[in-house]
Design an enzyme around this catalytic site. Sequence first.
Site, short mmCIF file in Angstrom:
data_model
loop_
_atom_site.label_atom_id
_atom_site.label_comp_id
_atom_site.label_asym_id
_atom_site.label_seq_id
_atom_site.Cartn_x
_atom_site.Cartn_y
_atom_site.Cartn_z
N ARG A 39 -33.69 -28.19 -24.40
CA ARG A 39 -34.83 -28.95 -24.90
C ARG A 39 -36.18 -28.17 -24.94
NH1 ARG A 39 -38.13 -33.65 -22.17
NH2 ARG A 39 -38.61 -34.82 -23.96
N HIS A 43 -38.80 -27.76 -27.94
CA HIS A 43 -40.02 -28.22 -28.10
C HIS A 43 -40.92 -27.02 -28.06
CE1 HIS A 43 -39.92 -32.51 -25.97
NE2 HIS A 43 -38.94 -31.97 -26.78
N ASN A 71 -43.75 -33.87 -23.12
CA ASN A 71 -43.53 -32.74 -22.05
C ASN A 71 -44.05 -33.16 -20.69
OD1 ASN A 71 -42.31 -31.05 -24.23
ND2 ASN A 71 -44.66 -30.05 -24.26
N HIS A 170 -28.20 -34.34 -27.61
CA HIS A 170 -28.18 -35.31 -26.41
C HIS A 170 -26.71 -35.56 -26.08
CE1 HIS A 170 -32.43 -36.87 -28.13
NE2 HIS A 170 -32.44 -35.85 -27.57
C1 HEM Z 1 -34.31 -36.22 -33.23
C2 HEM Z 1 -35.38 -36.18 -32.56
C3 HEM Z 1 -35.44 -36.16 -31.09
C4 HEM Z 1 -35.98 -37.08 -30.36
C5 HEM Z 1 -36.78 -38.42 -30.68
C6 HEM Z 1 -35.64 -36.91 -28.81
C7 HEM Z 1 -36.32 -37.34 -27.75
C8 HEM Z 1 -35.82 -37.05 -26.47
C9 HEM Z 1 -36.19 -37.96 -25.22
C10 HEM Z 1 -37.18 -39.07 -25.32
C11 HEM Z 1 -35.80 -37.22 -24.01
C12 HEM Z 1 -35.75 -37.72 -23.03
C13 HEM Z 1 -36.79 -37.07 -22.25
C14 HEM Z 1 -37.10 -37.71 -20.64
O1 HEM Z 1 -36.99 -39.02 -20.70
O2 HEM Z 1 -37.69 -37.10 -19.77
C15 HEM Z 1 -34.72 -36.18 -24.63
C16 HEM Z 1 -33.97 -35.20 -24.07
C17 HEM Z 1 -33.34 -34.33 -24.30
N1 HEM Z 1 -33.52 -33.80 -25.69
FE1 HEM Z 1 -34.27 -34.80 -27.17
N2 HEM Z 1 -34.94 -35.49 -28.83
C18 HEM Z 1 -34.84 -35.10 -30.18
C19 HEM Z 1 -34.31 -34.06 -30.60
C20 HEM Z 1 -33.43 -33.03 -29.77
C21 HEM Z 1 -33.20 -31.75 -30.33
C22 HEM Z 1 -33.10 -31.41 -31.72
C23 HEM Z 1 -32.90 -31.07 -29.26
C24 HEM Z 1 -32.09 -29.74 -28.95
C25 HEM Z 1 -31.75 -29.11 -29.96
C26 HEM Z 1 -32.84 -32.07 -27.93
C27 HEM Z 1 -32.55 -31.74 -26.88
C28 HEM Z 1 -32.66 -32.56 -25.57
C29 HEM Z 1 -31.76 -32.65 -24.33
C30 HEM Z 1 -31.04 -31.28 -24.22
C31 HEM Z 1 -32.58 -33.51 -23.65
C32 HEM Z 1 -32.24 -33.65 -22.08
C33 HEM Z 1 -33.03 -32.93 -21.21
C34 HEM Z 1 -33.26 -32.68 -19.81
O3 HEM Z 1 -31.99 -33.56 -19.13
O4 HEM Z 1 -33.82 -31.98 -19.15
N3 HEM Z 1 -33.38 -33.11 -28.63
N4 HEM Z 1 -34.93 -36.12 -25.96
#
Ligand code: HEM
Length: 295
Positions: A39, A43, A71, A170
């Site tokens: 992530r 970002h 972030n 995800h």
């Molecule tokens: C399509 C639009 C996307 C939205 C709206 C989105 C939104 C989010 C949100 C809200 C979280 C949770 C953050 C939290 O509650 O702390 C999250 C976690 C995450 N996102 Fe996305 N995301 C998107 C696309 C992506 C993409 C393109 C990737 C990587 C290629 C990605 C990788 C991740 C990962 C791996 C997590 C978990 C991180 C952790 O556990 O530390 N996301 N995302």
Amino acid sequence: AELCADFYSCTCPNLLPIVKKGVAKAIQKEPRMGASLLRLHFHDCFVNGCDASILLDDTSNFIGEQTAAANNQSARGFNVINDIKASVEKECPRVVSCADILALSARDSVVYLGGPSWEVGLGRRDSTTASRSDANNSIPGPFLSLTALINNFANQGLSVTDLVALSGAHTIGLAECKNFRAHIYNDSNVDPSYRKFLQSKCPRSGNDKTLEPLDHQTPIHFDNLYFQNLVSKKALLHSDQELFNGSSTDNLVRKYATNAAAFFEDFAKGMLKMSNIKPLTGSQGQIRINCGKVN
Ligand code: HEM
Ligand SMILES: [Ca+2]
Ligand SMILES: [Ca+2]
């Protein structure tokens, strides 16, 4: 200028094994870290390209991207990248960028957790600035509609296929209650038993920071079960379920849900495109010695 996979073959021949080892060590210590590193790269790349801007720490006279909405108290893994950078500096001082280390770490995380591999082009350089307002404007949020998500990715030169495939990230990691509360209380497209379970963890008010897996089946394995969840209306985020909600992207979600190889191939292609967004190259920017601050 173009990125190139063997950019450091003379100046830092052991770079790839050093990064791979550092990533493996971090994930062994905490399985979630693979998700966090993936992530972090996303970002970074969505805010003025993959230039390590997200890694710059705030100081008394500088506000960077780490406190942007998406972030703040959510992006993590900075210490892991700083530690890997320190190992790299020991062996090859002042030649490898933090942006490249972050791109490699994202790839190595996915591979470590069972996902596909791809060859990471190298030669990115590090920014001397960061922008909180650009981060607030460019990183997509979990309350967006499908149309808004498509537009957000199009602004980065990424296609609808890239959006759906990359959302498959995800399949690993966690999200906070405040990011899925509206989905489980207001949306109609949530499986009843999954909704009930999530509501027990995430009340209408309070527990904002309670964490739940983005993929309730295999949160530390990089597989295609995320897409199966979407088909059974068990997405954690509103933005995830938007990809399977009776519209143009349903067929692609169904395909990835039944064909893991197709998902892996498109995910790898999407990552390659994402990690090539607007890199600084040549004499632009700098090679930071410490990823958290400009030289
Ligand atoms: C399509 C639009 C996307 C939205 C709206 C989105 C939104 C989010 C949100 C809200 C979280 C949770 C953050 C939290 O509650 O702390 C999250 C976690 C995450 N996102 Fe996305 N995301 C998107 C696309 C992506 C993409 C393109 C990737 C990587 C290629 C990605 C990788 C991740 C990962 C791996 C997590 C978990 C991180 C952790 O556990 O530390 N996301 N995302
Ligand atoms: Ca950036
Ligand atoms: Ca999974």
